[in-house]
Design a protein around this motif. Structure first.
Motif, PDB file in Angstrom:
ATOM      1  N   VAL A  40      31.102  55.218  21.898  1.00 10.76           N
ATOM      2  CA  VAL A  40      31.657  54.851  23.068  1.00 10.76           C
ATOM      3  C   VAL A  40      32.284  56.012  23.656  1.00 10.76           C
ATOM      4  CG1 VAL A  40      31.786  52.477  22.624  1.00 10.76           C
ATOM      5  CG2 VAL A  40      33.775  53.818  22.238  1.00 10.76           C
ATOM      6  N   GLY A  41      32.725  56.025  24.983  1.00 11.45           N
ATOM      7  CA  GLY A  41      33.593  57.080  25.388  1.00 11.45           C
ATOM      8  C   GLY A  41      32.962  57.894  26.500  1.00 11.45           C
ATOM      9  N   LEU A  42      31.728  57.304  26.669  1.00 10.85           N
ATOM     10  CA  LEU A  42      30.899  58.302  27.940  1.00 10.85           C
ATOM     11  C   LEU A  42      31.503  57.695  29.232  1.00 10.85           C
ATOM     12  CD1 LEU A  42      27.426  57.517  26.117  1.00 10.85           C
ATOM     13  CD2 LEU A  42      28.395  59.788  26.452  1.00 10.85           C
ATOM     14  N   ASP A  64      41.241  46.676  38.727  1.00 11.23           N
ATOM     15  CA  ASP A  64      39.827  46.376  39.061  1.00 11.23           C
ATOM     16  C   ASP A  64      38.806  47.208  38.573  1.00 11.23           C
ATOM     17  OD1 ASP A  64      40.403  44.336  41.252  1.00 11.23           O
ATOM     18  OD2 ASP A  64      41.656  45.811  42.214  1.00 11.23           O
ATOM     19  N   ARG A  65      38.945  48.428  38.232  1.00 15.75           N
ATOM     20  CA  ARG A  65      37.838  49.212  37.853  1.00 15.75           C
ATOM     21  C   ARG A  65      37.861  49.270  36.257  1.00 15.75           C
ATOM     22  NH1 ARG A  65      40.053  50.158  42.375  1.00 15.75           N
ATOM     23  NH2 ARG A  65      39.108  51.238  44.183  1.00 15.75           N
ATOM     24  N   LEU A  66      38.552  48.277  35.674  1.00 13.17           N
ATOM     25  CA  LEU A  66      38.362  48.267  34.179  1.00 13.17           C
ATOM     26  C   LEU A  66      37.015  47.507  33.984  1.00 13.17           C
ATOM     27  CD1 LEU A  66      41.834  47.428  32.860  1.00 13.17           C
ATOM     28  CD2 LEU A  66      40.456  49.451  32.219  1.00 13.17           C
ATOM     29  N   ASP A  67      37.114  46.332  34.252  1.00 13.36           N
ATOM     30  CA  ASP A  67      35.782  45.479  33.952  1.00 13.36           C
ATOM     31  C   ASP A  67      35.589  45.289  35.632  1.00 13.36           C
ATOM     32  OD1 ASP A  67      33.871  43.639  33.959  1.00 13.36           O
ATOM     33  OD2 ASP A  67      35.122  42.292  32.479  1.00 13.36           O
ATOM     34  N   TYR A  68      34.544  45.999  35.815  1.00  9.60           N
ATOM     35  CA  TYR A  68      34.047  45.863  37.714  1.00  9.60           C
ATOM     36  C   TYR A  68      33.282  44.734  37.955  1.00  9.60           C
ATOM     37  CZ  TYR A  68      31.187  49.019  35.000  1.00  9.60           C
ATOM     38  OH  TYR A  68      30.733  49.797  33.948  1.00  9.60           O
ATOM     39  N   VAL A  69      33.169  43.691  36.792  1.00 11.66           N
ATOM     40  CA  VAL A  69      32.629  42.383  37.157  1.00 11.66           C
ATOM     41  C   VAL A  69      33.441  41.576  37.235  1.00 11.66           C
ATOM     42  CG1 VAL A  69      30.667  41.000  36.603  1.00 11.66           C
ATOM     43  CG2 VAL A  69      30.573  43.376  35.928  1.00 11.66           C
ATOM     44  N   SER A  70      34.549  41.438  36.736  1.00 14.73           N
ATOM     45  CA  SER A  70      35.928  40.614  36.547  1.00 14.73           C
ATOM     46  C   SER A  70      37.224  41.209  37.122  1.00 14.73           C
ATOM     47  CB  SER A  70      36.019  40.087  35.228  1.00 14.73           C
ATOM     48  OG  SER A  70      34.907  39.928  34.631  1.00 14.73           O
ATOM     49  N   MET A  71      37.070  41.592  38.624  1.00 12.73           N
ATOM     50  CA  MET A  71      37.935  42.314  38.960  1.00 12.73           C
ATOM     51  C   MET A  71      39.417  41.568  39.048  1.00 12.73           C
ATOM     52  SD  MET A  71      34.971  42.662  40.261  1.00 12.73           S
ATOM     53  CE  MET A  71      34.754  41.742  41.489  1.00 12.73           C
ATOM     54  N   PRO A 381      38.671  42.675  25.694  1.00 16.90           N
ATOM     55  CA  PRO A 381      37.852  41.719  24.680  1.00 16.90           C
ATOM     56  C   PRO A 381      36.549  42.451  24.286  1.00 16.90           C
ATOM     57  CG  PRO A 381      37.741  40.789  27.234  1.00 16.90           C
ATOM     58  CD  PRO A 381      38.755  42.106  27.023  1.00 16.90           C
ATOM     59  N   GLY A 382      36.003  43.127  25.294  1.00 16.36           N
ATOM     60  CA  GLY A 382      34.638  43.711  24.953  1.00 16.36           C
ATOM     61  C   GLY A 382      34.558  44.837  23.832  1.00 16.36           C
ATOM     62  N   PHE A 383      35.710  45.306  23.732  1.00 11.79           N
ATOM     63  CA  PHE A 383      35.845  46.298  22.599  1.00 11.79           C
ATOM     64  C   PHE A 383      35.756  45.844  21.054  1.00 11.79           C
ATOM     65  CE2 PHE A 383      38.129  49.417  19.798  1.00 11.79           C
ATOM     66  CZ  PHE A 383      37.711  50.806  20.183  1.00 11.79           C
ATOM     67  N   GLY A 413      33.616  49.618  31.461  1.00  9.61           N
ATOM     68  CA  GLY A 413      34.852  50.540  32.081  1.00  9.61           C
ATOM     69  C   GLY A 413      36.221  49.894  31.264  1.00  9.61           C
ATOM     70  N   GLU A 414      35.827  48.761  30.795  1.00  9.94           N
ATOM     71  CA  GLU A 414      37.203  47.921  29.921  1.00  9.94           C
ATOM     72  C   GLU A 414      37.127  48.552  28.348  1.00  9.94           C
ATOM     73  OE1 GLU A 414      37.168  43.883  29.528  1.00  9.94           O
ATOM     74  OE2 GLU A 414      35.498  43.774  28.077  1.00  9.94           O
ATOM     75  N   ILE A 415      35.975  49.153  27.983  1.00 11.22           N
ATOM     76  CA  ILE A 415      35.746  49.362  26.421  1.00 11.22           C
ATOM     77  C   ILE A 415      36.134  50.778  26.301  1.00 11.22           C
ATOM     78  CG2 ILE A 415      34.029  49.903  24.669  1.00 11.22           C
ATOM     79  CD1 ILE A 415      32.575  47.304  25.636  1.00 11.22           C
ATOM     80  N   ASP A 416      35.724  51.727  27.018  1.00 11.02           N
ATOM     81  CA  ASP A 416      36.056  53.128  27.265  1.00 11.02           C
ATOM     82  C   ASP A 416      37.362  53.416  27.795  1.00 11.02           C
ATOM     83  OD1 ASP A 416      33.960  53.652  26.070  1.00 11.02           O
ATOM     84  OD2 ASP A 416      32.856  54.495  28.090  1.00 11.02           O
TER      85      ASP A 416
END
Length: 417
Positions: A40-42, A64-71, A381-383, A413-416
């Motif tokens: 990860v990290g890209l 908002d821009r972390l998980d851009y599907v669950s703003m 959570p995704g991490f 967005g949320e993992i990285d």
């Protein structure tokens, strides 16, 4: 005898099923996965460091821009943490609006997950169906915030503004004739609540359509049943939350176990799986959409009959109304101070978590008494789910890796961060 060769294969980051920014190094024995190593990290955008360099109220848009599907769910975790530190009591109407939009966001998230997961494993049609409903909910986002994706609608102390009395209307254009426009505007004649009421009435039939396409489809079942099995004990140890944990049969949901806002007044059920495979996680998310629909309906009914403020009255935290700001010098000063230097938050540390569509989304804040956080740490959570990739994929075929990535519902967005 054919010779079986061992391969080390780069899966992604440009692979369509790797969602653009996951690089996975796979060790294969023929076509069987021996080891999966996610890199990860890209997509690293230093969200936490950026939030530490700005006043509290200027970082809501980053969430908002972390998980851009669950703003809005991301915003919710962040503003809840700030409110805990400030000791702010959110008005009741604002709490109902937040719960309603959290559930709208849950449906938005699961619709995109269902469409993309279907596409990844070869089911084309579901994607076209799910985006049809997403469009309506995006319009609800746009009606309250002016933005379809990055809303910045939740604010410490409440929400940006009350629900609009009128929905935006489609206009005739080169692409839409007057007849088209009349059809598109048919359910937009009233307020946002009327529009959502219409959506809530239609949506269960839409979920039935998705189930008709997939639930008993033998190809779908061949691709998901017994793929990526995680036992309940192992799911706990791996730090799974949300549908990944409930798919393994553990009825853990923060909305029930640690209620926040007005979830303790809502009537809904927690769906759980039995086998902990990809198919169970699919069924859990399908049922979650139905339950979210129930919660939205309850919020609409309450909001119709209970007017009231949607923001705290303390102008040290919340900006004064624009009308007041244009006429009153003191209100103008409050407005100016809030949007230039924000507010100082009492010293301390706090962790606020909520049941995000993907699992437990938490924000840990440390304040040193200044107007910007000393430390921000986001629990995405995704991490935790992605870190179980090796364990879930081992022994499966290369094609199953795609189904396993899909069942995790990963957004980078949320993992990285």
């Amino acid at each position: 005898m054919p010779e079986i060769r061992n391969y080390t294969l780069n899966f992604g980051p440009q692979h369509p099923a790797a969602h653009g920014v996951l690089r996975m190094v796979l060790e294969l024995d023929g076509e069987t996965v021996q080891r999966a190593d996610p890199h990860v990290g890209l997509l690293h955008r230093a969200t936490e460091k950026l939030a530490e360099s700005k006043p509290y109220n200027q970082s809501i848009g980053y969430m908002d821009r972390l998980d851009y599907v669950s703003m809005m769910c991301n915003e919710h975790g962040y503003v809840m943490a700030i409110e805990k530190l400030l000791g702010v009591e959110v008005p009741e109407r604002a709490q109902y609006i937040r719960v309603m939009f959290d559930e709208i966001t849950r449906i938005l998230n699961h619709l995109l997950w269902l469409g993309a997961h279907g596409l990844d494993v070869g089911a084309m049609t579901a994607f076209l169906y799910t985006f049809r409903e997403r469009e309506d909910l995006m319009d609800a986002y746009e009606a309250v915030s002016g933005a379809r994706l990055h809303a910045t609608y939740y604010r410490p102390g409440g929400v940006y503004r009350d629900l609009p009395d009128r929905m935006p209307q489609y206009q005739p254009s080169r692409w839409h004739s007057q007849g088209d426009v009349d059809r598109l505007n048919r359910n937009r004649q009233g307020s946002l609540l009327d529009f959502l009421d219409d959506f809530v009435a239609r949506f269960p039939a839409c979920v039935d359509e998705y189930e008709t396409l997939l639930t008993d489809n033998r190809i779908w079942k061949q691709r998901t049943v017994d793929i990526g099995i995680v036992t309940p004990e192992r799911a706990r140890q791996l730090g799974f939350t949300g549908p990944m944990l409930r798919g393994s049969g553990i009825a853990w949901d923060l909305r029930k176990k640690q209620p926040y806002e007005v979830y303790d007044r809502m009537d809904f059920d927690i769906p759980v799986g039995t086998n902990g495979d990809s198919y169970d996680r699919y069924l859990v998310r399908i049922e979650e959409m139905r339950q979210a629909n129930r919660i939205i309906k309850q919020c609409i009914d309450w909001l119709r009959v209970n007017p009231g403020p949607v923001m705290v009255g303390d102008h040290k935290v919340a900006p004064p109304p624009r009308e007041e700001m244009k006429q009153d010098m003191e209100a103008l000063i409050h407005h100016f101070k809030l949007f230039t230097e924000g507010y100082c938050v009492p010293e301390g540390e706090v962790y606020a978590a909520l049941e995000h569509p993907k699992g437990e989304f938490g924000v840990y804040l440390i304040s040193d008494g200044a107007n910007k956080p000393y430390r921000v740490k986001i629990r995405a959570p995704g991490f935790a789910h992605l870190s179980a990739m090796d364990e879930m994929a081992r022994g499966h075929m290369l094609a199953d890796v795609v189904a396993i990535i899909g069942t995790m519902d990963i957004v980078f967005g949320e993992i990285d961060r």
